[in-house]
Enzyme design. Structure first.
Site, mmCIF file in Angstrom:
data_model
loop_
_atom_site.group_PDB
_atom_site.id
_atom_site.type_symbol
_atom_site.label_atom_id
_atom_site.label_comp_id
_atom_site.label_asym_id
_atom_site.label_seq_id
_atom_site.Cartn_x
_atom_site.Cartn_y
_atom_site.Cartn_z
ATOM 1 N N ASP A 65 4.174 -2.354 5.851
ATOM 2 C CA ASP A 65 2.901 -1.444 6.305
ATOM 3 C C ASP A 65 2.635 -0.445 5.540
ATOM 4 O OD1 ASP A 65 3.087 -3.224 8.485
ATOM 5 O OD2 ASP A 65 4.059 -1.659 10.034
ATOM 6 N N ARG A 66 1.110 -0.280 5.378
ATOM 7 C CA ARG A 66 0.642 1.094 4.431
ATOM 8 C C ARG A 66 1.588 2.261 4.582
ATOM 9 N NH1 ARG A 66 -4.751 2.779 3.400
ATOM 10 N NH2 ARG A 66 -5.325 1.181 4.509
#
Length: 309
Positions: free
Chosen positions: A131-132
Site C-alpha cells: 500500500d502507498r
C-alpha cells in the site's frame, strides 16, 4: 461517475481522499479546488478541511476523468534504497508515501517507475505490492521467467513475508493466527471488511506475535499466510487492535496524519530464481516510525532479523 465515502477517523480531507482514491495529493487538491468534493452535502474547496467520524464525503467525477485507458509506466527519477540487485531481481526498501504501481493519475510517481528509471528503461516487474503508506521490503523481477518463478513461490507460500505493525492497546494473546475471510465493503472499490463464507469473501490468514507492549500500544510481528488487499490492517481492526494512524481502519477518535498507517514490511525470504538458494533481506524502519516507538516507550533491537526466523 459519483462516489460517496464514510469517514471513520478524523483527518484532513485531502489525506482522506488521497488514500481512498490512490491519488497524489496534488491531484486530490485539484478535485477539491474544482468543486468536485462535498462533505455532508456542503461543497468544500479547502484542502485542509478536517473531516470527522461519520461524515459523508461525496466526489462527483467527470466521465472524461474516469475514462479507462491503459496505464503506461513512466520512468521516475527517484532515489531507491536498494537492498539487493542482480541480473534477475531487485529487492527495495519502499518509502512511506510512494505508490507501488502507477494509476492513471500517477503515471510517473511510482516505485515501479523509479525501478524502470534505475534499470535504464529495461523491463522490470513487481512481484507483489505494498500500500502507498506501507513502507518496507518489496521485490521486483527483471524478466518474465524470474517473475513467474517468484510469483509461484508466493502462491505456494515458499516466499515468506513479515511485517511490523504498531497497534492500539496490549493484546491478551501473545501469539496466534487470525482466520477471517475478507470481502469488499458494499460497492466501495477501496475498503475491505471481514465477511462471511459467501462466494464474495476470500479466505485470509495472518499469524502474529507480540514483540513488545505496554498499557497503550503493542508492536507486533505479522506473517502473511495469504496476500489479500489490506489484509493485515483489516484483520487487526477485526480483533480490536487497529494499526496506529490508519486512515481507513483506525480508531474513530484518532486524527490520522499524512504519514498513514504504522505498518512496515520488515523482512522477506525466498528461493532465488536462478541461483536456487534461499535468500533473506531486512528493511530498516524510517525515522518517523522509530520515533513513534520511542514516544510510546516500545523499544526494539537494532536488528530484528532473529525475530523473523
Amino acid at each position: 461517475m459519483e462516489q460517496t465515502f464514510s469517514v471513520t477517523t478524523a483527518q484532513r480531507l485531502d489525506t482522506f481522499l488521497a488514500t481512498l482514491l490512490n491519488l497524489s495529493r496534488v491531484k486530490v487538491a485539484k478535485l477539491i479546488v474544482d468543486g468536485l468534493v462535498s462533505v455532508n452535502g456542503k461543497k468544500i474547496t479547502k484542502n485542509g478541511w478536517l473531516v470527522q467520524p461519520e461524515d459523508r464525503v461525496h466526489v462527483n467525477w467527470s466521465e472524461e476523468l474516469f475514462e479507462k485507458v491503459p496505464v503506461e509506466v513512466q520512468p521516475y527519477d527517484f532515489p531507491l534504497d536498494i537492498l539487493y540487485e542482480d541480473e534477475q531481481i531487485m529487492v527495495v526498501n519502499k518509502p512511506n508515501g510512494l505508490i507501488s504501481h502507477p494509476t492513471s493519475f500517477n503515471e510517473s510517481e511510482s516505485l515501479l517507475g523509479a525501478a524502470l528509471f534505475h534499470c535504464n528503461h529495461q523491463p522490470v516487474f513487481l512481484v507483489h505490492r505494498l500500500d502507498r503508506d506501507t513502507s518496507g521490503v518489496i521485490m521486483l523481477a527483471k524478466n518474465q521467467s524470474s517473475l513467474l518463478h517468484l510469483q509461484k513461490q508466493l502462491q505456494q507460500r515458499v516466499m515468506k513475508r513479515y511485517y511490523l505493525a504498531l497497534v492500539h492497546f496490549p493484546l491478551d494473546s501473545l501469539s496466534g493466527t487470525i482466520s477471517a475471510p475478507l470481502e469488499r465493503v458494499g460497492n466501495n472499490k477501496v475498503m475491505w471488511k471481514v465477511g462471511n463464507s459467501s462466494n464474495k469473501a476470500k479466505n485470509a490468514f495472518t499469524k502474529f506475535t507480540v514483540l513488545n507492549q505496554n498499557e497503550k500500544a503493542a508492536l507486533i510481528k505479522c506473517e502473511l499466510l495469504t496476500g489479500r488487499t489490506h489484509q493485515i490492517r483489516v484483520h487487526l481492526q477485526f480483533i480490536k487492535h487497529p494499526v496506529y494512524n490508519d486512515p481507513l481502519y483506525g480508531l474513530k477518535s484518532e486524527q490520522a496524519t499524512e504519514y498513514g498507517q504504522y505498518l512496515h514490511a520488515q523482512q522477506i525470504s525466498f528461493i532465488h530464481p536462478t541461483l536456487n538458494k534461499e535468500m533473506g533481506f531486512e528493511a530498516q524502519l524510517d525515522k518517523t516510525f522509530s520515533d513513534k516507538l520511542d514516544n510510546l516507550n516500545l523499544k526494539i533491537a537494532n536488528s530484528l532479523y532473529a525475530l523473523f526466523q
